[in-house]
Write a protein that holds these residues in place. Structure first.
Motif, PDB file in Angstrom:
ATOM      1  N   ILE A   1       0.804  -0.949  -0.046  1.00 16.45           N
ATOM      2  CA  ILE A   1      -0.038  -0.038  -0.014  1.00 16.45           C
ATOM      3  C   ILE A   1       0.884   1.324  -0.124  1.00 16.45           C
ATOM      4  O   ILE A   1       1.863   1.442   0.955  1.00 16.45           O
ATOM      5  CB  ILE A   1      -0.921  -0.084   1.108  1.00 16.45           C
ATOM      6  N   LEU A   2       0.487   2.324  -0.860  1.00 19.73           N
ATOM      7  CA  LEU A   2       1.258   3.524  -1.059  1.00 19.73           C
ATOM      8  C   LEU A   2       0.857   4.478  -0.246  1.00 19.73           C
ATOM      9  O   LEU A   2       1.248   5.710  -0.551  1.00 19.73           O
ATOM     10  CB  LEU A   2       1.436   3.801  -2.476  1.00 19.73           C
ATOM     11  N   ASN A   3      -0.178   4.494   0.504  1.00 15.87           N
ATOM     12  CA  ASN A   3      -0.707   5.531   1.166  1.00 15.87           C
ATOM     13  C   ASN A   3       0.022   6.421   1.936  1.00 15.87           C
ATOM     14  O   ASN A   3      -0.282   7.539   2.302  1.00 15.87           O
ATOM     15  CB  ASN A   3      -2.168   5.006   1.782  1.00 15.87           C
ATOM     16  N   ASP A   4       1.155   5.938   2.486  1.00 14.46           N
ATOM     17  CA  ASP A   4       2.098   6.752   3.432  1.00 14.46           C
ATOM     18  C   ASP A   4       3.243   7.574   2.605  1.00 14.46           C
ATOM     19  O   ASP A   4       3.998   8.134   3.213  1.00 14.46           O
ATOM     20  CB  ASP A   4       2.640   5.833   4.110  1.00 14.46           C
ATOM     21  N   LEU A   5       2.999   7.848   1.282  1.00 19.70           N
ATOM     22  CA  LEU A   5       4.200   8.522   0.559  1.00 19.70           C
ATOM     23  C   LEU A   5       3.586   9.908   1.133  1.00 19.70           C
ATOM     24  O   LEU A   5       2.789  10.422   1.099  1.00 19.70           O
ATOM     25  CB  LEU A   5       3.775   8.190  -0.842  1.00 19.70           C
ATOM     26  N   ASP A   6       4.714  10.758   0.910  1.00 18.99           N
ATOM     27  CA  ASP A   6       4.782  12.232   1.189  1.00 18.99           C
ATOM     28  C   ASP A   6       4.351  12.809  -0.262  1.00 18.99           C
ATOM     29  O   ASP A   6       3.978  13.873  -0.121  1.00 18.99           O
ATOM     30  CB  ASP A   6       5.889  12.666   1.859  1.00 18.99           C
ATOM     31  N   ALA A   7       5.011  12.356  -1.248  1.00 21.40           N
ATOM     32  CA  ALA A   7       4.935  13.126  -2.431  1.00 21.40           C
ATOM     33  C   ALA A   7       5.229  12.276  -3.581  1.00 21.40           C
ATOM     34  O   ALA A   7       5.819  11.020  -3.545  1.00 21.40           O
ATOM     35  CB  ALA A   7       6.082  14.282  -2.523  1.00 21.40           C
ATOM     36  N   VAL A   8       4.675  12.558  -4.585  1.00 18.81           N
ATOM     37  CA  VAL A   8       5.132  11.688  -6.058  1.00 18.81           C
ATOM     38  C   VAL A   8       5.611  12.655  -7.118  1.00 18.81           C
ATOM     39  O   VAL A   8       4.832  13.594  -7.328  1.00 18.81           O
ATOM     40  CB  VAL A   8       3.534  11.228  -6.507  1.00 18.81           C
ATOM     41  N   ILE A   9       6.794  12.414  -7.847  1.00 18.80           N
ATOM     42  CA  ILE A   9       7.070  13.284  -8.930  1.00 18.80           C
ATOM     43  C   ILE A   9       6.704  12.302 -10.206  1.00 18.80           C
ATOM     44  O   ILE A   9       7.222  11.134 -10.516  1.00 18.80           O
ATOM     45  CB  ILE A   9       8.567  13.253  -8.852  1.00 18.80           C
ATOM     46  N   PRO A  10       5.709  12.757 -11.087  1.00 19.17           N
ATOM     47  CA  PRO A  10       5.187  12.120 -11.891  1.00 19.17           C
ATOM     48  C   PRO A  10       6.257  12.365 -13.346  1.00 19.17           C
ATOM     49  O   PRO A  10       6.806  13.563 -13.682  1.00 19.17           O
ATOM     50  CB  PRO A  10       3.906  12.610 -12.330  1.00 19.17           C
ATOM     51  N   ARG A  11       6.572  11.176 -13.944  1.00 19.17           N
ATOM     52  CA  ARG A  11       7.390  11.221 -15.314  1.00 19.17           C
ATOM     53  C   ARG A  11       6.619  10.279 -16.105  1.00 19.17           C
ATOM     54  O   ARG A  11       6.782   9.140 -16.532  1.00 19.17           O
ATOM     55  CB  ARG A  11       8.635  10.797 -14.946  1.00 19.17           C
ATOM     56  N   ILE A  12       5.467  10.823 -16.798  1.00 20.18           N
ATOM     57  CA  ILE A  12       4.526  10.139 -17.390  1.00 20.18           C
ATOM     58  C   ILE A  12       5.080  10.142 -18.982  1.00 20.18           C
ATOM     59  O   ILE A  12       4.818  11.216 -19.651  1.00 20.18           O
ATOM     60  CB  ILE A  12       3.152  10.685 -17.287  1.00 20.18           C
ATOM     61  N   ARG A  13       5.038   8.821 -19.630  1.00 25.21           N
ATOM     62  CA  ARG A  13       5.154   8.713 -21.071  1.00 25.21           C
ATOM     63  C   ARG A  13       3.746   9.126 -21.640  1.00 25.21           C
ATOM     64  O   ARG A  13       2.701   8.440 -21.203  1.00 25.21           O
ATOM     65  CB  ARG A  13       5.655   7.583 -21.387  1.00 25.21           C
ATOM     66  N   PRO A  14       3.732   9.579 -22.807  1.00 22.62           N
ATOM     67  CA  PRO A  14       2.428   9.927 -23.575  1.00 22.62           C
ATOM     68  C   PRO A  14       1.497   9.033 -23.708  1.00 22.62           C
ATOM     69  O   PRO A  14       0.242   9.104 -23.295  1.00 22.62           O
ATOM     70  CB  PRO A  14       2.807  10.381 -25.102  1.00 22.62           C
ATOM     71  N   SER A  15       1.967   7.627 -23.750  1.00 22.37           N
ATOM     72  CA  SER A  15       1.037   6.415 -23.862  1.00 22.37           C
ATOM     73  C   SER A  15       0.135   6.138 -22.971  1.00 22.37           C
ATOM     74  O   SER A  15      -0.729   5.208 -22.584  1.00 22.37           O
ATOM     75  CB  SER A  15       1.692   5.299 -24.794  1.00 22.37           C
ATOM     76  N   MET A  16       0.715   6.509 -21.621  1.00 24.22           N
ATOM     77  CA  MET A  16       0.356   6.064 -20.229  1.00 24.22           C
ATOM     78  C   MET A  16      -0.403   7.350 -19.499  1.00 24.22           C
ATOM     79  O   MET A  16      -0.852   7.187 -18.331  1.00 24.22           O
ATOM     80  CB  MET A  16       1.523   5.416 -19.381  1.00 24.22           C
ATOM     81  N   THR A  17      -0.635   8.430 -20.451  1.00 28.44           N
ATOM     82  CA  THR A  17      -1.262   9.395 -19.689  1.00 28.44           C
ATOM     83  C   THR A  17      -2.504   9.402 -19.124  1.00 28.44           C
ATOM     84  O   THR A  17      -2.768   9.765 -17.752  1.00 28.44           O
ATOM     85  CB  THR A  17      -1.443  10.734 -20.928  1.00 28.44           C
ATOM     86  N   PHE A  18      -3.554   8.561 -19.671  1.00 27.53           N
ATOM     87  CA  PHE A  18      -4.838   8.393 -19.131  1.00 27.53           C
ATOM     88  C   PHE A  18      -4.733   7.626 -17.945  1.00 27.53           C
ATOM     89  O   PHE A  18      -5.325   8.276 -16.801  1.00 27.53           O
ATOM     90  CB  PHE A  18      -5.608   7.937 -20.256  1.00 27.53           C
ATOM     91  N   TYR A  19      -4.033   6.582 -17.849  1.00 25.57           N
ATOM     92  CA  TYR A  19      -3.895   5.702 -16.454  1.00 25.57           C
ATOM     93  C   TYR A  19      -3.301   6.337 -15.627  1.00 25.57           C
ATOM     94  O   TYR A  19      -3.762   6.585 -14.349  1.00 25.57           O
ATOM     95  CB  TYR A  19      -3.451   4.243 -16.889  1.00 25.57           C
ATOM     96  N   ALA A  20      -2.127   7.216 -15.975  1.00 23.35           N
ATOM     97  CA  ALA A  20      -1.456   7.761 -14.738  1.00 23.35           C
ATOM     98  C   ALA A  20      -2.295   8.812 -14.397  1.00 23.35           C
ATOM     99  O   ALA A  20      -1.988   9.115 -12.906  1.00 23.35           O
ATOM    100  CB  ALA A  20      -0.019   8.113 -15.583  1.00 23.35           C
ATOM    101  N   CYS A  21      -2.752   9.663 -14.903  1.00 22.42           N
ATOM    102  CA  CYS A  21      -3.681  10.777 -14.383  1.00 22.42           C
ATOM    103  C   CYS A  21      -4.577  10.576 -13.646  1.00 22.42           C
ATOM    104  O   CYS A  21      -4.976  10.937 -12.526  1.00 22.42           O
ATOM    105  CB  CYS A  21      -4.420  11.719 -15.689  1.00 22.42           C
TER     106      CYS A  21
END
Length: 464
Positions: free
Chosen positions: A220-240
């Motif tokens: 489970i990733l709920n304890d993260l403080d921050a996320v730095i997104p590095r999203i390739r175009p083909s994954m834009t919808f799911y990553a968002c």
């Protein structure tokens, strides 16, 4: 029969192992007699020749769920095999043979090298390594002793994470990509716990009371403080969608889902720039091939640029030098039901553009990108080069305003110099670091981590 058992040691379902020749004093292995081969977590694997033999260098993160400790290793390759993972995927891996130390016993074992970052254990001990030596008691673990955090810190001669250190995830697709590696390295050097999160390995639980984001293996990733997104175009919808879930959990995202989504929509992003009073090359967009001639005329005629809305890194961009060529390209794209933009060609730019890297409302570095010989577009992904350039105060202001228009905290803003002044080409929400760091010798990755610190720790640390 007694001799049969006397020659074997009993081990549990997990044990701490060591690899003296690799300088790994402790790594916890999952014991799995159902797996034929053993595997070791390894990233940044590079092959080379030594005395006519194939060798590899690689990096190991021996501590579970952490990239803070890195061990640099090298070993001779004895084989390359196609291995089928537990998920059913097939992967060609290098195989090495090294001494394994377990308790007071040491013997040579074969290991396949693979990225096990998404797995629960950084090592898998298979039955080939256990044959004739070990018996497994699946009800117990760590029969040869456990390794608490204090012991691991001493073994690896690394300090604990500093007080106030953050848990930061890098949400991307390729852990070996230069930009992703640099961000993780910079964060670890600044005292934070960095985790690479493969977009495809994340999934979420939508629930009114206990919403969650899980990672491959159930973590489970709920304890993260921050996320730095590095999203390739083909994954834009799911990553968002993932980013929206992180945001709903109160986890800070350096670029948020809305900003990334609108920056990836080339038509919408151009409309936003115009709404904020920023100049772009004259651009046309249409759906009917019957209007091709008027579409060409509205941008000033040929030569002109035809762009696929879904294109990236220079792909799907065509220069049509004559009206006939323009009509052919436009009609060909439209026959495929592709969404396209038609844009005026800025001849005086001479195949050059500017990339301004904006972090937190400030241009921290700039380069000029020069097209490869015979190309019309400046693109280092297609043989172009990056070089130092001094941008004007006006160009800096435009870049900052463009990033703000998109609501991006980190952006690569591309401009072109025309006879009518600077024009905006594109605003990139996941700009690459390699070209600009190499050309400018600036530590952009540390500046990105500092932007996270500023937001969450209330201070801005300047990279050394």
């Amino acid at each position: 029969m007694s001799d049969f058992f006397d020659q074997k040691s009993v081990i549990g379902n997990a044990e701490w192992c060591a690899f003296p020749s690799l300088n790994i004093p402790a790594i916890k292995a999952r014991v799995d007699s159902g797996a034929k081969t053993s595997s070791l977590h390894a990233v940044n694997i590079q092959s080379f020749q030594r005395a006519g033999q194939l060798w590899v260098t690689f990096e190991v993160h021996p501590i579970q769920d952490s990239r803070k400790v890195v061990v640099y290793c090298e070993a001779e390759v004895i084989d390359q095999r196609v291995i089928k993972s537990s998920s059913g995927d097939r992967e060609k891996r290098y195989v090495i043979r090294v001494p394994l130390q377990l308790g007071e016993r040491t013997w040579d074992v074969e290991l396949t090298l693979t990225d096990r970052d998404s797995m629960g254990f950084r090592m898998l001990l298979g039955r080939e390594a256990m044959n004739g030596r070990l018996l497994v008691d699946p009800q117990v673990s760590c029969i040869f002793g456990d390794r608490p955090q204090e012991t691991l810190a001493k073994l690896y001669e690394t300090p604990e994470i500093r007080e106030g250190g953050l848990r930061i995830g890098v949400l991307a697709s390729n852990p070996d990509l230069y930009s992703n590696r640099r961000i993780i390295e910079a964060g670890e050097a600044m005292g934070h716990e960095m985790q690479f999160l493969n977009v495809r390995h994340c999934y979420m639980k939508l629930d009114a009371t206990t919403p969650e984001i899980h990672y491959r293996g159930g973590r489970i990733l709920n304890d993260l403080d921050a996320v730095i997104p590095r999203i390739r175009p083909s994954m834009t919808f799911y990553a968002c969608t993932l980013l929206r879930q992180f945001e709903s959990l109160g986890i800070f995202c350096l670029n948020d889902s809305t900003a990334i989504a609108q920056s990836r929509d080339k038509l919408r992003s151009l409309q936003l720039l115009l709404e904020h009073g920023l100049a772009i090359p004259t651009t046309g967009f249409a759906n009917s091939p019957l209007d091709t001639t008027d579409l060409i005329n509205m941008v000033g005629g040929a030569p002109l640029i035809v762009k696929l809305l879904e294109g990236t890194q220079g792909k799907g961009v065509v220069l049509a030098e004559t009206k006939k060529a323009a009509e052919s390209v436009i009609n060909a794209f439209k026959s495929l039901n592709a969404n396209i933009l038609v844009q005026e060609f800025i001849k005086e730019a001479s195949g050059k553009d500017l990339r301004c890297f904006v972090i937190d409302g400030k241009v921290v570095a700039s380069i000029q990108r020069v097209a490869a010989p015979g190309e019309f577009r400046a693109n280092i992904h297609q043989g172009g080069r990056a070089e130092l350039v001094k941008v004007t105060a006006e160009e800096k202001r435009i870049a900052i305003r463009a990033a703000k228009a998109m609501n991006l905290k980190v952006a690569g803003v591309d401009l072109i110099r025309s006879n009518n002044g600077p024009l905006l080409l594109e605003v990139n929400s996941s700009p690459g670091l390699q070209g600009i760091e190499t050309a400018t010798n600036e530590d952009i990755a540390s500046m990105m981590i500092a932007a996270v610190e500023k937001r969450l720790l209330g201070k801005l640390r300047q990279p050394s």
